[in-house]
Design a protein around this motif. Structure first.
Motif, short mmCIF file in Angstrom:
data_model
loop_
_atom_site.label_atom_id
_atom_site.label_comp_id
_atom_site.label_asym_id
_atom_site.label_seq_id
_atom_site.Cartn_x
_atom_site.Cartn_y
_atom_site.Cartn_z
N ALA A 839 0.87 -1.18 0.00
CA ALA A 839 0.00 0.00 0.00
C ALA A 839 0.90 1.22 0.00
N VAL A 840 0.86 1.96 -1.09
CA VAL A 840 1.73 3.12 -1.26
C VAL A 840 0.89 4.38 -1.21
N SER A 841 1.27 5.32 -0.35
CA SER A 841 0.56 6.59 -0.20
C SER A 841 1.54 7.73 -0.41
N ILE A 858 6.29 9.83 1.24
CA ILE A 858 6.06 8.51 0.65
C ILE A 858 5.87 7.53 1.80
N ASP A 859 4.66 6.96 1.91
CA ASP A 859 4.32 6.03 2.98
C ASP A 859 4.05 4.67 2.35
N ILE A 860 4.85 3.67 2.72
CA ILE A 860 4.73 2.33 2.15
C ILE A 860 4.39 1.36 3.28
N THR A 861 3.29 0.63 3.09
CA THR A 861 2.84 -0.34 4.09
C THR A 861 2.86 -1.73 3.47
N ASN A 862 3.47 -2.69 4.18
CA ASN A 862 3.57 -4.07 3.71
C ASN A 862 2.33 -4.81 4.19
N ILE A 863 1.43 -5.11 3.27
CA ILE A 863 0.23 -5.87 3.60
C ILE A 863 0.34 -7.29 3.07
N ASP A 864 1.57 -7.68 2.69
CA ASP A 864 1.84 -9.04 2.21
C ASP A 864 2.23 -9.91 3.40
N GLU A 865 2.31 -11.19 3.16
CA GLU A 865 2.70 -12.12 4.21
C GLU A 865 4.20 -12.40 4.22
N ARG A 866 4.95 -11.78 3.26
CA ARG A 866 6.38 -11.97 3.18
C ARG A 866 7.12 -10.72 3.64
N HIS A 867 8.32 -10.91 4.14
CA HIS A 867 9.18 -9.78 4.45
C HIS A 867 9.73 -9.22 3.14
N LEU A 868 9.65 -7.91 2.99
CA LEU A 868 10.01 -7.27 1.73
C LEU A 868 11.10 -6.24 1.96
N ASP A 869 12.10 -6.32 1.10
CA ASP A 869 13.17 -5.31 1.09
C ASP A 869 12.80 -4.27 0.04
N ILE A 870 12.72 -2.99 0.47
CA ILE A 870 12.18 -1.93 -0.39
C ILE A 870 13.31 -1.01 -0.84
N VAL A 871 13.30 -0.72 -2.14
CA VAL A 871 14.21 0.25 -2.75
C VAL A 871 13.38 1.18 -3.61
N VAL A 872 13.66 2.49 -3.54
CA VAL A 872 12.86 3.49 -4.26
C VAL A 872 13.78 4.23 -5.22
N ILE A 899 17.30 9.84 -9.20
CA ILE A 899 17.92 9.41 -7.94
C ILE A 899 17.57 7.93 -7.79
N LYS A 900 18.61 7.09 -7.68
CA LYS A 900 18.41 5.65 -7.66
C LYS A 900 18.82 5.07 -6.31
N GLY A 901 18.15 3.97 -5.99
CA GLY A 901 18.59 3.13 -4.90
C GLY A 901 18.43 3.72 -3.51
N ILE A 902 17.33 4.41 -3.22
CA ILE A 902 17.07 4.88 -1.86
C ILE A 902 16.42 3.72 -1.09
N ARG A 903 17.13 3.21 -0.11
CA ARG A 903 16.67 2.02 0.61
C ARG A 903 15.79 2.40 1.78
N LEU A 904 14.69 1.67 1.92
CA LEU A 904 13.83 1.80 3.08
C LEU A 904 14.00 0.63 4.04
N GLY A 905 14.89 -0.30 3.68
CA GLY A 905 15.15 -1.44 4.55
C GLY A 905 14.12 -2.54 4.36
N THR A 906 14.17 -3.53 5.25
CA THR A 906 13.25 -4.66 5.21
C THR A 906 12.02 -4.33 6.05
N LYS A 915 9.30 7.94 3.94
CA LYS A 915 10.39 8.77 3.45
C LYS A 915 9.80 10.04 2.87
N THR A 916 10.56 11.14 3.01
CA THR A 916 10.09 12.42 2.49
C THR A 916 10.98 12.81 1.32
N LEU A 917 10.33 13.14 0.23
CA LEU A 917 10.99 13.60 -0.99
C LEU A 917 10.69 15.08 -1.15
#
Length: 1283
Positions: A839-841, A858-872, A899-906, A915-917
């Motif tokens: 869910a991306v807001s 930029i607000d990203i919510t993991n509504i999946d059942e897997r752990h996800l590593d996020i890069v923006v 701008i590449k590879g901004i990591r939000l972690g797992t 994250k704020t842009l």
């Protein structure tokens, strides 16, 4: 060219006999040398010894130098003064000109021994030209005769003392001996001179002498005596040569040829004139000719030579003599005339009866003349004419041969055709080794189908682009190839007629033809053609033709029963033919290859070729015949390698079956089944029902068991419609699930008739993403008897040319229905991971303001059942707004693009990350577009720590493959952010003229750097009005003017310097304004004034502000800068400034001042001043009423003053002052600067400006824009009079 006498083909050059250079025998240097036959190659000279006579070494080197000057060759286009030199003996004799001696009375009426009129001649009675005639002029009779002789030299006598006088008796004996030896030498030369004069041959004598003799004073007198006694010519007849070096000998040989070249030309010219006179006497006549009675073919005739024959004879002789002279154009003309007359003779069997000796001689002569004409054309680089004449020669004699009964059905015809092609090929080959170049034969490119005016190209111009191959000269490999093809036809005709024509019925040349090794000759021609094609090949098409020649070589080896050699050639050729799909050429190759294998008894090769030939079968009958041959081999033989399957690779060949793999869908998810159908069909022109196919093995991608279809004949109750058969194999089993199991076997009917189809239906799934397809389909033919196993791998989607691969899905068997799939990637399916649930807001407060760091959360919510590593990744799209600038800030990175590879972690399931842009836009308002890419990768919990995330290299979408094995997903979002102005700036500029006095013209301070003069520029009052245009409202924290003084303008003062602290910070709502005023002094230079240049504003304003947020808070600190407006230089030429006080006292004297300035760059001014005092005026005036000022030079001024006494109170108009420029109306008798009695003076009115109301105003809407002038309203000046 060995088929023709060499004398008829070689390039003729002037002939020089060289005598007197015989090598002495080794035993004695003084022994007489053996006579040498003219034209015989001399034996190599012996190696010189230490005691050898220097003249013997000179003779040996002379022989080498002279013989190396010119080599006899067929191709010699160079035209140099070179002779064909022949070493002969001194006593050489020339052949007799006539059979009777000159003293005989019948000498005048006698003829040459080679004349057709001489009974003993080989040409008697009707011969044309014999090669011996050419040999006579090239080896027996020279044009120049050079005789080398040794000049006698008495031995030197050394005196006992240098002071002894010479011995008179010895000197007398020496002189007598020299004279005696000179007489003998002159007699020998005179005898040779007599024989050469009879022939008109130039005689030249070269005397060999020592260097000591060259310094002897008696040499000149001796040479003169020898010349006179022997009767030698005075020009180029006597030379003296001493022992010199080899290089000097070569120079001597060249100079000798240069000196004797003209006499040689005269010799051959005299022969041409003599032959021309004979030709005129025997001119061709076509009247009163009675043909002799017809005789049988092959019977000799005693009829004399006809006038046409004499014409050919004389034209050919004149052509040869012209060739001796090096006159190629003249020789070509005579050869053409001789050839044309020969064609007339061949056109009549009465003149040249076929198959006679003279007919054969005439054919050889015609062929030789054709070679000569073709060669002369090539010398002149006329390739088209050379080829045209050669083709015309072949075409004419082909027509003649049909009339002679030697048509295309005879081997003689093709033998002659092959000989002509070979002669041309050898001629071109010799030329290419020298200086001949071949045309490229590339038509000129047509740049456009229509001209610039739109009219179509003419048809003739289009035809000119093409080229007839038979009219284009090609390299010799083509003609060697044609000679080989004609030789093949020659062999075919000979073999066809060999059994028919025997004994008396045999052709005249049949016995000789039996001795010819045709196959060896064909191989030789094809080999030469192949080598030349490789040498001259530059295009792919010629490379294929080279391969075709190799095929013909292989076929010739097959005809020669060298089957092993032919097979090696076939293997090499077939690779290219298969790869490039030359099927029509591959079929006969395979047939011949199979025949070679049959001869060698190679059963495996025979089986391999038969399988491949079945795939290339043209019809049902051919396919059945090939299958029968294959079955016969399999039943009657055993494989060489028992127990090992024979693999027939059909990857580049036509397959046995049309195979088509179809997947129902283009992509599936992990663990989801993908349905497929594999269609195995035969084309309509092929029957494989007799082919014993035992099994079909279907091999999938790695990780799956293969599926084996085992042949099972249909039961009696199952025999029905065989056009389409369906076999269901279910789901393909992965190897990890069925470990240790054998491949599944399914029974199916593996016999195909014409057009029958077997559809294999099943499904497949994968636990890993990627491209999933059928890897290899192998068809294995297994026979139980004799142990034969033949495997034939096929590709998943292959077919014959007659079939068309259309992706069809079988939906019903009764009735048969297919559904066509409308996609290109029907033969594979892509397995993908399940998409990640995110869910991306994107939160922001639109619109953005210029110069503001606009936050986008930029607000990203993991509504999946897997752990996800996020890069923006964030991409800022370029804007189309003019003068707009923009960039983005994300974490510690700043960029105007990507701008590449901004990591939000797992992010764990149910967890959010923010994250704020920041977007910063400046310059001009407008929309800004952002592309935001969010890449997520599934990771195991705890596999990556936060610290590792920070140190790891950023990943982006470009580094992740579309079908990568890792579980990754990408989500794209695009937002458009409108951007508007936060502040609207309007500047009003008022220009005020300065009251400061202008500097004097001779004031030296004006040239100093720090001198400031604003008397011309004045002062600009800039009123800046700043309006809040942001809908959200702003908090203005400060306003500051940053001064940037320059040599043309400087800021005097600014209102923000004093009142800024009292006004700010403060809140401003939309529409609120605040103002600032600054005064700027202008100091323009003269060049700026003349050029009407603009002056850049000396500073810019800085406004620090913050956005007012909806919750009442304030946004990030933003700074907006705008420059002072561009200033205009006042353009005054002659102006009057009136300085009046703002108020006065009743009955109190009030002074007023008037300053007249001349700002013109080059023109002086003559100013008249008039004060109009009306009785109604409320002033008493003391001062000048009417007068003239001194002449105002450019850049000068004058100041006048008046005293006014007001007599009324209130706003009172001051008296009217009239200023006139009377420069063009000055009277000669009138003084300058004196009062005038004239009331009205004509001239140009000068504007009078009240300095109190001097407001020349311009408005600038935005900083940096051009100013818009606001006109000033002039009115009468008034003064407030107080009581």
């Amino acid at each position: 060219m060995n088929s023709y006498p060499a004398e008829l083909l070689v390039q003729l050059a002037p002939v020089m006999f060289v005598a007197g250079l015989d090598q002495p025998p080794e035993s004695s240097a003084s022994a007489p040398s053996a006579p040498q036959t003219p034209g015989q190659t001399p034996s190599p000279p012996p190696a010189p010894t230490k005691t050898q006579d220097p003249f013997a070494s000179l003779v040996a080197r002379l022989r080498d130098a002279l013989q190396s000057q010119h080599k006899v060759a067929i191709w010699a286009p160079e035209r140099t003064r070179a002779f064909q030199m022949i070493l002969v003996g001194k006593d050489v004799r020339f052949p007799p000109r006539k059979l009777v001696p000159p003293e005989d009375l019948a000498y005048a009426s006698a003829h040459s021994p080679l004349s057709p009129l001489t009974p003993s001649s080989p040409l008697y009675p009707d011969g044309l030209i014999a090669p011996i005639w050419i040999r006579k002029h090239t080896a027996l009779v020279p044009s120049v005769f050079v005789l080398f002789l040794r000049l006698f030299e008495a031995p030197a006598v050394h005196a006992r003392s240098p002071l002894d006088p010479p011995d008179p008796e010895h000197e007398r004996d020496k002189t007598e001996e020299e004279r005696r030896r000179d007489n003998d030498l002159s007699a020998e030369v005179a005898a040779r001179k007599k024989t050469t004069n009879e022939r008109g041959i130039k005689l030249t004598v070269v005397l060999l002498a020592t260097r000591r003799m060259l310094d002897d004073p008696s040499l000149d007198s001796r040479l003169t005596f020898i010349r006179r006694q022997s009767g030698l010519d005075s020009r180029a007849a006597l030379f003296v040569l001493s022992p010199v070096s080899t290089s000097e000998l070569n120079d001597f040989a060249r100079s000798l040829q240069d000196a004797l070249y003209e006499p040689a030309l005269e010799y051959y010219t005299s022969h041409s004139k003599r032959v021309r006179r004979k030709r005129n006497r025997h001119s061709q006549s076509v009247s009163s000719y009675n043909p002799p009675p017809l005789v049988s073919m092959g019977v000799a005739s005693t009829r004399p030579l006809r006038p046409e024959g004499w014409t050919v004879r004389y034209e050919y002789k004149m052509a040869c003599f012209a060739e001796f002279r090096g006159e190629d154009e003249v020789a070509l003309k005579h050869y053409q005339d001789a050839y044309a007359t020969l064609m007339i003779m061949f056109g009549s069997t009465a003149i040249l009866p076929p198959r006679t000796k003279r007919w054969a001689e005439a054919k050889v002569l015609a062929d030789a003349i054709n070679v000569k004409i073709t060669k002369l054309y090539l010398y002149n680089h006329e390739h088209s004419l050379a080829l045209s004449h050669h083709n015309s020669h072949m075409r004419r004699f082909a027509d003649f041969s049909r009339g002679w009964g030697i048509g295309e059905e005879t081997f003689e015809y093709w033998s002659w055709m092959a000989r002509q092609h070979r002669v041309l090929a050898e001629l071109l080959e010799q030329g290419s080794n020298s200086s001949l170049t071949f045309p490229t034969n590339s038509p000129s490119l047509l740049t456009a189908s229509v001209t610039s005016s739109g009219t179509p190209v003419e048809l003739d111009a289009v035809r000119a682009l093409g080229l007839n191959p038979s009219h284009a000269l090609q390299h010799p490999g083509h003609y060697y190839y044609m000679a080989a093809r004609c030789t093949e036809a020659r062999r075919e005709r000979f073999l066809a007629n060999e059994g028919i024509l025997q004994g008396a019925n045999a052709a005249p040349g049949h016995a000789n033809e039996k001795k010819v090794d045709h196959l060896t000759l064909i191989l030789e021609l094809y080999t030469k053609s192949y080598e030349l094609f490789k040498k001259h090949s530059s295009t792919t098409s010629q490379g294929r033709l080279t391969l075709w020649i190799v095929y013909r070589i292989a076929h010739t080896y097959y005809e020669s029963e060298k089957f092993d050699v032919a097979i090696r050639f076939f293997e090499r050729i077939a690779k290219t033919y298969r790869r490039e799909k030359w099927k029509h050429m591959l079929r006969p190759l395979l047939s011949t290859w199979y025949a070679c294998a049959q001869k060698l008894g190679d059963v495996e090769l025979m089986a391999t070729l038969l399988v491949e030939m079945i795939g290339y079968a043209q019809d049902v009958d051919e396919s059945r015949t090939l299958q029968e041959d294959l079955l016969a081999i399999l039943e009657s033989s055993v494989p060489v390698s028992a127990g090992k399957p024979l693999v027939v690779d059909l990857k580049e060949s036509d397959p046995l079956l049309d195979i088509m793999l179809v997947f129902w869908t283009s992509e599936v998810r992990v663990s989801e089944e993908a349905g497929f159908q594999l269609s195995l069909a035969t084309p309509t022109n092929m029957d494989l029902s007799a082919l014993p196919i035992d099994s079909v093995t279907i091999t999938f991608s790695d990780g799956y068991y293969p599926v084996v279809l085992r042949h099972s004949p249909p039961m009696d109750g199952q025999v029905g419609d065989r056009a389409v058969r369906l076999v269901k194999i279910g789901q393909v089993v992965p190897e990890d699930e069925g470990e240790g199991e054998e491949p599944e076997e399914i029974c199916a009917d593996l016999r195909w008739g014409p057009g029958e189809r077997l559809v294999v239906s099943g499904s497949i799934s994968s636990e890993a993403p990627g491209m999933l397809t059928v890897g290899v389909v192998s068809i294995t033919v297994v026979l139980a008897q004799n142990g034969w196993t033949i495997e034939m791998p096929h590709e998943p989607c292959v077919s014959h040319d007659i079939s068309t691969l259309v992706p069809l899905w079988l939906t019903s068997l009764q009735p048969i229905r297919f559904l066509q799939l409308g996609r290109n990637d029907y033969s594979s399916v892509v397995v993908r991971h399940r998409p990640h649930e995110l869910a991306v807001s994107l939160s922001h407060q639109a619109p953005a303001l210029l110069d503001e760091e606009y936050p986008i959360v930029i607000d990203i919510t993991n509504i999946d059942e897997r752990h996800l590593d996020i890069v923006v990744d964030v991409l800022l799209q370029p804007t189309e707004v003019d003068q707009a600038a923009q960039y983005i800030i994300f974490d510690d990175q700043r960029s105007s693009g990507l701008i590449k590879g901004i990591r939000l972690g797992t992010i764990a399931p149910g967890v959010s990350a923010t994250k704020t842009l920041y977007l910063v836009g400046s310059g001009a308002p407008g929309d800004r577009m952002l592309d935001i890419s969010i890449q997520s990768t599934s990771v195991e919990p705890g596999s990556t720590s936060e610290g590792d995330d920070d140190d790891a290299e950023p990943r982006s979408s470009s580094s992740l493959s579309e079908h990568a094995a890792i579980d990754s997903f990408e989500k794209l979002q695009t937002i458009v952010i409108p951007t508007s102005e936060a502040l609207t700036v309007t500047c009003d500029v008022a220009y005020r003229r300065s009251k400061n006095a202008m500097p004097a013209l001779a004031d030296l301070s004006t040239i100093e750097d720090d001198f400031w003069d604003d008397s011309h520029g004045g002062v600009a009052v800039v009123t800046t009005r700043i309006e809040c245009s942001a809908l959200c409202g702003l908090v203005v924290e400060s306003l500051k003017l940053h001064r940037q003084d320059n040599p043309l303008a400087k800021v005097l003062d600014c209102s923000s310097d004093e009142s800024s602290d009292d006004m700010f910070p403060d809140e401003y709502l939309p529409g609120d304004e605040f103002c600032n005023v600054s005064r700027i002094s202008l100091n323009p230079r003269e060049e700026q004034v003349l050029g009407e240049d603009k002056i850049t504003g000396p500073g810019d304003y800085e406004v620090v502000w913050r956005r007012i947020l909806p919750d009442g808070g304030h946004g990030r600190r933003s700074i907006t800068r705008f420059a002072l407006p561009t200033l205009t230089i006042p353009q005054d030429e002659l102006i009057a400034l009136l300085d009046v006080p703002s108020f006065a006292k009743l009955h109190v004297t009030t002074p007023i001042h008037l300053t007249v300035r001349n700002r013109h760059s080059s023109r002086s001014a003559n100013v008249a001043v008039t004060l109009d005092l009306d009785p109604s005026d409320a002033f008493i005036v003391a001062g000048l009423r009417n007068g003239r000022l001194p002449i105002l030079l450019p850049g000068s001024e004058e100041k006048l003053s008046w005293n006014l006494i007001p007599i009324e109170c209130g706003h009172v108009k001051i008296p009217r002052i009239k200023i006139m420029d009377v420069r063009r109306s000055v009277l000669p008798s009138q003084g300058v600067g004196m009062p005038s009695t004239e009331v009205d003076v004509e001239g140009d009115a000068v504007r009078v400006v009240d300095v109190r109301a001097d407001r020349n105003t311009a408005r600038v809407q935005n900083a940096g824009d051009s100013a818009v002038a606001i006109p000033q309203q002039d009115g009468a000046s008034t003064i407030l009079v107080l009581p």
